[in-house]
Design a protein around this motif. Structure first.
Motif, PDB file in Angstrom:
ATOM      1  N   VAL A   1     -33.594 -19.960 -35.850  1.00  0.00           N
ATOM      2  CA  VAL A   1     -34.512 -18.891 -35.449  1.00  0.00           C
ATOM      3  C   VAL A   1     -34.111 -18.365 -34.048  1.00  0.00           C
ATOM      4  O   VAL A   1     -33.130 -18.534 -33.286  1.00  0.00           O
ATOM      5  CB  VAL A   1     -35.996 -19.873 -35.086  1.00  0.00           C
ATOM      6  N   LEU A   2     -34.604 -17.045 -33.973  1.00  0.00           N
ATOM      7  CA  LEU A   2     -34.437 -16.371 -32.678  1.00  0.00           C
ATOM      8  C   LEU A   2     -35.280 -16.722 -31.476  1.00  0.00           C
ATOM      9  O   LEU A   2     -36.418 -16.752 -31.661  1.00  0.00           O
ATOM     10  CB  LEU A   2     -34.660 -14.838 -33.064  1.00  0.00           C
ATOM     11  N   ASP A   3     -34.776 -17.148 -30.532  1.00  0.00           N
ATOM     12  CA  ASP A   3     -35.513 -17.337 -29.452  1.00  0.00           C
ATOM     13  C   ASP A   3     -34.959 -16.318 -27.946  1.00  0.00           C
ATOM     14  O   ASP A   3     -35.537 -16.626 -26.947  1.00  0.00           O
ATOM     15  CB  ASP A   3     -35.240 -18.753 -28.796  1.00  0.00           C
ATOM     16  N   ASP A   4     -33.905 -15.609 -28.263  1.00  0.00           N
ATOM     17  CA  ASP A   4     -33.514 -14.570 -27.153  1.00  0.00           C
ATOM     18  C   ASP A   4     -33.167 -13.683 -28.194  1.00  0.00           C
ATOM     19  O   ASP A   4     -32.266 -13.193 -28.983  1.00  0.00           O
ATOM     20  CB  ASP A   4     -32.309 -15.224 -26.627  1.00  0.00           C
ATOM     21  N   LEU A   5     -33.907 -12.319 -27.977  1.00  0.00           N
ATOM     22  CA  LEU A   5     -33.684 -11.108 -28.650  1.00  0.00           C
ATOM     23  C   LEU A   5     -32.789 -10.081 -28.181  1.00  0.00           C
ATOM     24  O   LEU A   5     -32.765  -8.933 -28.655  1.00  0.00           O
ATOM     25  CB  LEU A   5     -35.161 -10.580 -29.120  1.00  0.00           C
ATOM     26  N   SER A   6     -31.797 -10.800 -27.102  1.00  0.00           N
ATOM     27  CA  SER A   6     -31.060  -9.434 -26.782  1.00  0.00           C
ATOM     28  C   SER A   6     -29.631  -9.922 -27.165  1.00  0.00           C
ATOM     29  O   SER A   6     -28.468  -9.204 -26.767  1.00  0.00           O
ATOM     30  CB  SER A   6     -31.211  -9.709 -25.040  1.00  0.00           C
ATOM     31  N   THR A   7     -29.671 -10.926 -27.848  1.00  0.00           N
ATOM     32  CA  THR A   7     -28.117 -11.394 -28.331  1.00  0.00           C
ATOM     33  C   THR A   7     -27.677 -10.531 -29.255  1.00  0.00           C
ATOM     34  O   THR A   7     -28.285  -9.687 -29.915  1.00  0.00           O
ATOM     35  CB  THR A   7     -28.023 -12.783 -28.753  1.00  0.00           C
TER      36      THR A   7
END
Length: 326
Positions: A29-35
């Motif tokens: 899942v995505l937990d950091d949307l800046s990667t």
């Protein structure tokens, strides 16, 4: 959402069900949307399924998600991550707040019934004395027949509590400034002013969302107006109640308290409420936990399926209602 939230809420069964109604992006899942990976995923996303720990969906995130049309939140409040940029973009937003309200209401009903029988105090006395009292000498303040229960706010949870109380012999009062006396009567309860709610209730259950207008709403005056021996139950947010005033009236033995939330959320280790025999403090457990997380996942899957079919959300969050929502 956070990996921990994903592991708790979206079991393999739930993920399989979600995969049947949409093309699911590969885990994790995505937990950091800046990667870099997040931006690659966001480029194709039409629906975001969010949960506890979701980063804010600000203008930069939305710029990386040009196809995004909807957000389905597998938890309650969307205030932490759905920003003005989402509403300005015209995103459809759904929340599982209604699903999360159910266990809170069940906890509330259980505590109302237990406190009506003074179960906690009597069990503690029984453990201390190892002897039964003469039950025919039980005082009239014990029991659940024709007791008056006050509900502060006809929120999702408050309304469900009212429904659950119907089979019992309670007189139920309601205060909610956005509900009329006629509407309260349709719910089967009596609408009263705020001060009257506190003076008449044998047990008062707080379901007010924490908003600027409700911070400290339950103040020293209202608490002081409660009947001696009455009980206050709070499953909303601790800051709705003046914590210092509550501590004073509970320590003085005037009222009893059941607190699933406090202000701060975990009281300091030396806080006097910990040792009050007429206070029960639980660790914010009334909301969905354990098997109840499955209901949140099922709600999210159903919402994605409805959106994909063009039927719209069953549990939409409207921007114009945010001022009244937790």
């Amino acid at each position: 959402m956070s990996p921990q939230a994903a592991a708790a809420v979206f079991t393999s069964r739930a993920l399989a069900a979600l995969g049947e109604v949409c093309d699911l992006a590969p885990l994790p899942v995505l937990d950091d949307l800046s990667t870099v990976r997040a931006k690659e995923v966001l480029a194709d996303v039409e629906v975001l399924v969010t949960g506890w720990g979701c980063p804010r969906l600000d203008a930069d995130v939305l710029a990386a998600a040009p196809r995004l049309k909807a957000v389905v939140h597998a938890a309650g409040s969307v205030r932490g991550h759905v920003t003005d940029a989402c509403w300005e973009r015209g995103l459809a937003v759904s929340s599982a707040a209604a699903a999360n309200a159910l266990p809170v209401a069940e906890y509330t009903l259980a505590m109302i019934l237990l406190h009506g029988k003074h179960v906690l105090e009597r069990a503690r006395d029984f453990a201390r004395t190892r002897a039964r009292d003469n039950w025919l000498l039980t005082t009239q303040d014990v029991g659940n027949y024709r007791r008056t229960v006050g509900i502060l706010s006809a929120s999702l949870i408050g309304r469900r509590v009212i429904e659950l109380l119907r089979p019992f012999d309670f007189d139920v009062l309601l205060h909610d400034p956005y509900v009329t006396p006629a509407q309260a009567a349709e719910l089967g309860v009596e609408w009263v002013e705020l001060a009257e709610l506190f003076t008449r209730s044998d047990l008062l259950s707080v379901h007010t969302p924490l908003l600027p207008a409700t911070r400290g709403l339950v103040d020293r005056t209202l608490l002081g107006a409660m009947r001696p021996g009455a009980a206050l139950l709070n499953t909303s947010r601790g800051a709705v109640i003046d914590q210092d005033a509550l501590t004073d009236v509970v320590r003085a033995g005037r009222i009893r308290a059941v607190l699933d939330v406090t202000d701060p959320d975990v009281l300091p280790a030396d806080h006097p409420l910990w040792d009050c025999p007429n206070a029960l403090i639980t660790p914010h457990l009334a909301g969905s936990q354990g098997s109840e997380w499955e209901r949140l996942a099922d709600t999210a899957v159903d919402e994605v399926a409805r959106w994909a079919a063009g039927d719209g959300f069953a549990h939409p969050v409207r921007r114009e209602r945010l001022a009244f929502l937790a």
